[in-house]
Design a protein around this motif. Structure first.
Motif, mmCIF file in Angstrom:
data_model
loop_
_atom_site.group_PDB
_atom_site.id
_atom_site.type_symbol
_atom_site.label_atom_id
_atom_site.label_comp_id
_atom_site.label_asym_id
_atom_site.label_seq_id
_atom_site.Cartn_x
_atom_site.Cartn_y
_atom_site.Cartn_z
ATOM 1 N N HIS A 8 0.799 -1.317 -0.125
ATOM 2 C CA HIS A 8 0.022 -0.089 -0.067
ATOM 3 C C HIS A 8 0.918 1.186 0.102
ATOM 4 C CE1 HIS A 8 -3.807 -1.982 0.498
ATOM 5 N NE2 HIS A 8 -3.175 -2.726 1.198
ATOM 6 N N GLY A 9 2.031 1.075 -0.375
ATOM 7 C CA GLY A 9 3.039 2.109 -0.419
ATOM 8 C C GLY A 9 3.162 2.899 1.008
ATOM 9 N N LEU A 10 3.213 2.289 2.292
ATOM 10 C CA LEU A 10 3.379 2.978 3.323
ATOM 11 C C LEU A 10 4.815 2.541 3.853
ATOM 12 C CD1 LEU A 10 -0.066 1.907 4.875
ATOM 13 C CD2 LEU A 10 0.653 4.235 3.937
ATOM 14 N N LEU A 36 10.755 -4.839 2.795
ATOM 15 C CA LEU A 36 11.267 -3.497 3.148
ATOM 16 C C LEU A 36 11.918 -2.774 2.053
ATOM 17 C CD1 LEU A 36 13.183 -4.354 6.553
ATOM 18 C CD2 LEU A 36 11.121 -2.882 6.054
ATOM 19 N N LEU A 37 12.617 -3.447 1.244
ATOM 20 C CA LEU A 37 13.097 -2.656 -0.009
ATOM 21 C C LEU A 37 12.028 -2.371 -0.879
ATOM 22 C CD1 LEU A 37 16.373 -4.801 -0.577
ATOM 23 C CD2 LEU A 37 16.170 -2.640 -0.165
ATOM 24 N N SER A 38 11.085 -3.242 -1.129
ATOM 25 C CA SER A 38 9.826 -2.867 -1.881
ATOM 26 C C SER A 38 9.280 -1.697 -1.251
ATOM 27 C CB SER A 38 8.937 -4.149 -2.134
ATOM 28 O OG SER A 38 7.771 -3.925 -2.786
ATOM 29 N N ALA A 39 8.982 -1.790 0.007
ATOM 30 C CA ALA A 39 8.318 -0.440 0.550
ATOM 31 C C ALA A 39 8.892 0.682 0.091
ATOM 32 C CB ALA A 39 8.099 -0.813 2.134
ATOM 33 N N CYS A 40 10.385 0.804 0.446
ATOM 34 C CA CYS A 40 10.996 1.878 0.196
ATOM 35 C C CYS A 40 10.946 2.328 -1.391
ATOM 36 C CB CYS A 40 12.543 1.786 0.370
ATOM 37 S SG CYS A 40 12.819 1.513 2.124
#
Length: 211
Positions: A8-10, A36-40
Motif C-alpha cells: 500500500h505504499g506505506l 522493506l526494499l519494496s516498501a522503500c
C-alpha cells in the motif's frame, strides 16, 4: 505486516515496524528485507532503501538474491539514478535476469533515457528474444525522445521477426490425467461438450445475477 505496508505504499510505517522488530530482538530474514526494499521503492525512500540493503549484508550477513537486487535497481531507477542502478547490475554477485533488466528498462522509459534504455533492451532481447513487450517499451522510449527513425526501425523489426505473445493456457487434472487448454484453441476431442457446459455455467451465472 511489513509486506502489507509495502503493497500500500506505506514505506515509513514499514520502516517503523522494522525498528520495533530490532528493539524487541526479532531477527529479520531475507524475506523481511525484500518487503522493506519494496516498501522503500514504492515510497521513494532512496536513502533508507540503500541503507537497508547495506545493513542486510554487513549486519545480518544475508546474501542478497536476485529479487533484492531487482528491488534496489527499481528503487534507484524510479528516482532517476539510472547510472547507479546500472552499477548495481554490473557489480552484483548473482547473474542478471530478465526481471532486473526489465526494471531498468521501465525506469529508462519513465525518465526518457533512450541510450541506456536501448542498452537494457538489448540485454533483454538476448535473454527473452520472444518477448514482444520489451520491444514495445523500447519503441515507446524512442518515440518519447523523438527519435523517430529508431522508433520505426524497432517496430519494423517486431513485424519482420513476427514476434508473438505466448497464448494463455490452463491445465485441469482429473483422475491423474491432465488436459491443457490454450486460449482460442478448439482441438480438444471433447470441445463440443466443454463449450456446452461453459455455456450452461454462463447462463446460470447471468440468471443468479439477475435475481
Amino acid at each position: 505486516m511489513v509486506e502489507g505496508y509495502a503493497v500500500h505504499g506505506l514505506g515509513m510505517e514499514a520502516l517503523d515496524l522494522f525498528y520495533r522488530m530490532k528493539e524487541e530482538g526479532v531477527r529479520p530474514n531475507s524475506v523481511t528485507f525484500l518487503s522493506l526494499l519494496s516498501a522503500c521503492s514504492h515510497s521513494g525512500l532512496v536513502r533508507e532503501g540503500c541503507e537497508l540493503f547495506d545493513c542486510m549484508i554487513t549486519r545480518y550477513c544475508i546474501r542478497p538474491e536476485i529479487s533484492h537486487y531487482t528491488c534496489l535497481v527499481d528503487l534507484l531507477g524510479r528516482s532517476g539514478r539510472l547510472g547507479e542502478a546500472l552499477d548495481v547490475i554490473t557489480g552484483m554477485i548473482a547473474e542478471p535476469d530478465g526481471r532486473i533488466w526489465g526494471a531498468l528498462l521501465a525506469s529508462c522509459r519513465t525518465h526518457s533515457d533512450s541510450v541506456l534504455g536501448n542498452y537494457a533492451a538489448k540485454k533483454l532481447f538476448d535473454l527473452e528474444p520472444d518477448n514482444m513487450g520489451y520491444q514495445v517499451v523500447l519503441s515507446n522510449i524512442f518515440a518519447g525522445d523523438e527519435r523517430w527513425e529508431e522508433t520505426e526501425r524497432t517496430r519494423k523489426l517486431m513485424h519482420r521477426e513476427e514476434v508473438r505473445k505466448k497464448p494463455g493456457w490452463s491445465c485441469v487434472q482429473v483422475k491423474g490425467m491432465s488436459d491443457v487448454f490454450v486460449a482460442g484453441d478448439k482441438s480438444h476431442p471433447q470441445v463440443g461438450k466443454i463449450y456446452e457446459v461453459l455455456g450452461c455455467l454462463a447462463r446460470q451465472s447471468e440468471e443468479s445475477r439477475d435475481c
